[in-house]
Enzyme design. Structure first.
Site, PDB file in Angstrom:
ATOM      1  CE1 TYR A 111      -3.305  -2.634   1.034  1.00  0.00           C
ATOM      2  CE2 TYR A 111      -2.190  -3.305   2.867  1.00  0.00           C
ATOM      3  CZ  TYR A 111      -2.971  -3.685   1.731  1.00  0.00           C
ATOM      4  OH  TYR A 111      -3.885  -5.185   2.213  1.00  0.00           O
ATOM      5  CD1 TRP A 137      -6.709   2.673   1.690  1.00  0.00           C
ATOM      6  CD2 TRP A 137      -4.584   2.651   1.301  1.00  0.00           C
ATOM      7  NE1 TRP A 137      -6.705   2.036   0.692  1.00  0.00           N
ATOM      8  CE2 TRP A 137      -5.306   1.985   0.134  1.00  0.00           C
ATOM      9  CE3 TRP A 137      -2.967   3.516   0.673  1.00  0.00           C
ATOM     10  CZ2 TRP A 137      -4.259   1.486  -0.935  1.00  0.00           C
ATOM     11  CZ3 TRP A 137      -2.943   2.396  -0.221  1.00  0.00           C
ATOM     12  CH2 TRP A 137      -3.367   1.394  -0.994  1.00  0.00           C
ATOM     13  CD1 TRP A 142      -8.848   2.354   6.725  1.00  0.00           C
ATOM     14  CD2 TRP A 142     -10.533   2.512   8.714  1.00  0.00           C
ATOM     15  NE1 TRP A 142      -9.040   1.286   7.182  1.00  0.00           N
ATOM     16  CE2 TRP A 142     -10.587   0.800   8.439  1.00  0.00           C
ATOM     17  CE3 TRP A 142     -10.963   2.406  10.187  1.00  0.00           C
ATOM     18  CZ2 TRP A 142     -10.618  -0.030   8.717  1.00  0.00           C
ATOM     19  CZ3 TRP A 142     -11.649   1.092  11.116  1.00  0.00           C
ATOM     20  CH2 TRP A 142     -11.482  -0.326   9.727  1.00  0.00           C
ATOM     21  CG  ASP A 143      -4.463   2.555   6.600  1.00  0.00           C
ATOM     22  OD1 ASP A 143      -3.999   0.859   6.741  1.00  0.00           O
ATOM     23  OD2 ASP A 143      -6.243   2.600   5.552  1.00  0.00           O
ATOM     24  CE1 TYR A 200      -3.170  -1.314  -3.247  1.00  0.00           C
ATOM     25  CE2 TYR A 200      -5.200   0.904  -4.955  1.00  0.00           C
ATOM     26  CZ  TYR A 200      -4.327  -0.351  -4.078  1.00  0.00           C
ATOM     27  OH  TYR A 200      -5.703  -0.629  -2.798  1.00  0.00           O
ATOM     28  CD  GLN A 214      -9.881   3.571   3.783  1.00  0.00           C
ATOM     29  OE1 GLN A 214      -9.400   4.232   4.108  1.00  0.00           O
ATOM     30  NE2 GLN A 214      -9.443   2.207   3.768  1.00  0.00           N
ATOM     31  CG  ASP A 242     -10.930  -3.970   1.344  1.00  0.00           C
ATOM     32  OD1 ASP A 242     -11.491  -3.474   2.687  1.00  0.00           O
ATOM     33  OD2 ASP A 242      -9.753  -3.783   0.605  1.00  0.00           O
ATOM     34  NE  ARG A 294      -4.818  -8.548  -0.876  1.00  0.00           N
ATOM     35  CZ  ARG A 294      -4.769  -7.342  -0.263  1.00  0.00           C
ATOM     36  NH1 ARG A 294      -3.904  -7.290   0.767  1.00  0.00           N
ATOM     37  NH2 ARG A 294      -5.542  -6.953  -1.711  1.00  0.00           N
ATOM     38  CE1 TYR A 310      -6.465  -7.588   3.595  1.00  0.00           C
ATOM     39  CE2 TYR A 310      -7.863  -7.506   2.131  1.00  0.00           C
ATOM     40  CZ  TYR A 310      -7.033  -6.913   2.705  1.00  0.00           C
ATOM     41  OH  TYR A 310      -6.973  -5.256   1.899  1.00  0.00           O
ATOM     42  CD  GLU A 359      -2.130  -5.945   5.312  1.00  0.00           C
ATOM     43  OE1 GLU A 359      -1.235  -6.447   4.743  1.00  0.00           O
ATOM     44  OE2 GLU A 359      -3.445  -5.463   4.664  1.00  0.00           O
TER      45      GLU A 359
HETATM   46  C1  2M8 Z   1      -6.984  -1.756   2.809  1.00  0.00           C
HETATM   47  O1  2M8 Z   1      -7.721  -2.353   1.542  1.00  0.00           O
HETATM   48  C2  2M8 Z   1      -7.042  -2.088   0.387  1.00  0.00           C
HETATM   49  C3  2M8 Z   1      -8.565  -1.479  -0.789  1.00  0.00           C
HETATM   50  O2  2M8 Z   1      -8.191  -0.235   0.307  1.00  0.00           O
HETATM   51  C4  2M8 Z   1      -6.561  -2.872  -0.486  1.00  0.00           C
HETATM   52  O3  2M8 Z   1      -7.215  -4.348  -0.335  1.00  0.00           O
HETATM   53  O4  2M8 Z   1      -6.020  -2.674  -1.180  1.00  0.00           O
HETATM   54  C5  2M8 Z   1      -7.829  -2.693   4.123  1.00  0.00           C
HETATM   55  O5  2M8 Z   1      -7.433  -3.763   5.392  1.00  0.00           O
HETATM   56  C6  2M8 Z   1      -8.131  -1.076   4.200  1.00  0.00           C
HETATM   57  O6  2M8 Z   1      -8.971  -1.418   5.644  1.00  0.00           O
HETATM   58  C7  2M8 Z   1      -6.810   0.067   4.935  1.00  0.00           C
HETATM   59  O7  2M8 Z   1      -7.247   1.082   5.167  1.00  0.00           O
HETATM   60  C8  2M8 Z   1      -5.923  -0.579   3.266  1.00  0.00           C
HETATM   61  C9  2M8 Z   1      -4.601  -0.029   3.805  1.00  0.00           C
HETATM   62  O8  2M8 Z   1      -4.150  -0.172   4.556  1.00  0.00           O
HETATM   63  O9  2M8 Z   1      -5.536  -2.091   3.332  1.00  0.00           O
END
Ligand code: 2M8
Length: 428
Positions: free
Chosen positions: A32, A36, A38-39, A84, A108, A170, A202, A353, A397
């Site tokens: 990632y 993001w 909420w992160d 990504y 989010q 997700d 995943r 996940y 994670e």
């Molecule tokens: C995850 O989501 C992203 C898409 O938004 C992904 O799978 O690519 C989820 O765990 C989400 O809650 C989180 O904010 C994000 C980044 O950690 O990863």
């Protein structure tokens, strides 16, 4: 060095390694790479303990992606990074306030106002705190009101979630009803995630087919929910999202009050929301809140940690919170706490996940909610179990519900940030 000291050092190193130029913190290195929503809210709380000005910059970066409507996008893309998927080409013509901002077209869980409130209180100089709050207050208000103004359906003040990615959890089994319908996007898409971590950890191909179908649907209707609501297969009242929104409205209101500004959401509207949440989402049999599918007009009969988030939201009293938690823990035998799905729930997978593993942010939300309700022993037990998992296995994670083994990316920012918060601001 004590074990807490070394865990703090380790967690701080994760945040520093994921810091992108001092502007934003990626959730993790390869999986990632962008910012993001909420992160970054959770991450800002972590930074506030280490480097308060850095927390402010994290929030500023996130807010710079805000749309004219007030929406805070779920991803704020770094235009320099292309590995990504889906990239910004799937989200054309987004109405961001600032030219040059590249974002996704959904949101989010709105943790940000609460994070700004918590991080603000970690600033000992009142003048500095109030000056910061004064600078971001209107943007937080707009982010809260966006959902009330644009994302409700006639007859209810609850917020409509339009994509599983908006839920933050997700591939939760709660969304299997929609995955099973077999929707697929019109264009081919690529996945990068399964080239970085094991595919078994995943979402599955049918999950992604639905995600990408909904991306196309939402973008092709100009991101206007009222335009696509009649045709989308996915419109739900998510128990987690709505509880977090309520808490965001309350905390944005606290910030406004500290500044002598008008309420963000009126007390009457908040009371109406609380009523609707309880009437629509409470399930007496499960002793848990469930999500609600607007298309079928029914609750979605799947128990997950989302159903506990009313504890964090302040939508239940201590007695109800204690019973809900007790039930959830009792059904989670042989699991580390809290499994995202209890093992007796159909769809539970201990290592996949959001279908069973333990996640630090959801544990943090429940623990802080229990603390606010005065259930300190429960809050402390959950906080300690969470920190121990990270101490033993690392800043992963998420964690296998049965074995506790870390999964997904091993240098994960929100895990690090929230462990820092739990160690530096122990449950009262
Ligand atoms: C995850 O989501 C992203 C898409 O938004 C992904 O799978 O690519 C989820 O765990 C989400 O809650 C989180 O904010 C994000 C980044 O950690 O990863």
């Amino acid at each position: 060095m004590g074990t807490s000291d070394s865990l703090l050092t380790q967690a701080e190193a994760v945040l520093r390694a994921n810091d992108v130029g001092g502007h934003y913190t990626r959730p993790s290195g390869r999986l990632y790479p962008h910012q993001w929503n909420w992160d970054s809210a959770f991450i800002a709380i972590g930074w506030a303990h280490l480097d308060w000005d850095r927390a402010v910059r994290e929030v500023d970066a996130l807010l710079s992606g805000q749309w004219t409507s007030g929406l805070l996008p779920h991803i704020r893309y770094n235009p320099q990074i292309h590995d990504y998927a889906p990239g910004p080409e799937w989200w054309p013509a987004v109405p961001a306030r600032s030219a040059g901002e590249v974002t996704s077209g959904i949101s989010q869980p709105l943790v940000l106002p609460t994070a700004v409130y918590v991080a603000g209180l970690l600033q000992p100089d009142r003048e500095v705190r109030l000056a910061w709050w004064a600078r971001v207050c209107d943007q937080l208000r707009d982010a809260v009101r966006y959902f009330a103004d644009y994302r409700t359906a006639p007859g209810s003040p609850l917020i409509v979630l339009v994509h599983p990615w908006e839920s933050g959890l997700d591939n939760s089994p709660r969304w299997d009803f929609a995955v099973r319908q077999g929707h697929r996007p019109s264009r081919p898409y690529r996945r990068v995630d399964t080239t970085i971590v094991a595919a078994a950890e995943r979402p599955q191909p049918p999950d992604y087919d639905l995600y990408m179908y909904l991306v196309e649907l939402i973008a092709s209707h100009g991101y206007d929910m009222r335009a696509y609501l009649p045709v989308t297969p996915f419109a739900v009242y998510d128990a987690l999202f709505n509880a977090i929104w309520y808490r965001a409205a309350v905390d944005a209101g606290r910030i406004a009050e500290a500044l002598g500004r008008p309420a963000v959401v009126s007390p009457e509207a908040l009371a109406g929301f609380r009523r609707a949440y309880r009437e629509t989402l409470w399930n007496e049999q499960q002793h848990l809140f469930l999500d609600y599918d607007l298309k079928s007009g029914r609750q979605i009969p799947v128990a997950t940690t989302a159903g506990l988030m009313a504890v964090y939201g302040g939508l239940v009293d201590a007695e109800q919170a204690g019973t809900m938690l007790g039930r959830y823990v009792a059904r989670s035998r042989n699991c580390h706490l809290l499994p995202s799905t209890p093992p007796d729930q159909e769809g539970f997978e201990p290592a996949r996940y959001h279908r069973g593993p333990v996640w630090v942010p959801t544990n943090w939300l429940v623990a802080r909610g229990l603390e606010d309700l005065g259930l300190r022993a429960d809050a402390r037990a959950l906080a300690e179990a969470t920190v121990d998992l990270v101490r033993v296995h690392g800043c992963y994670e998420y964690f296998d519900a049965h074995t506790g083994k870390g999964a997904g990316d091993g240098q994960f920012s929100w895990t690090a940030a929230l462990v820092i918060d739990l160690l530096r601001r122990p449950i009262a």
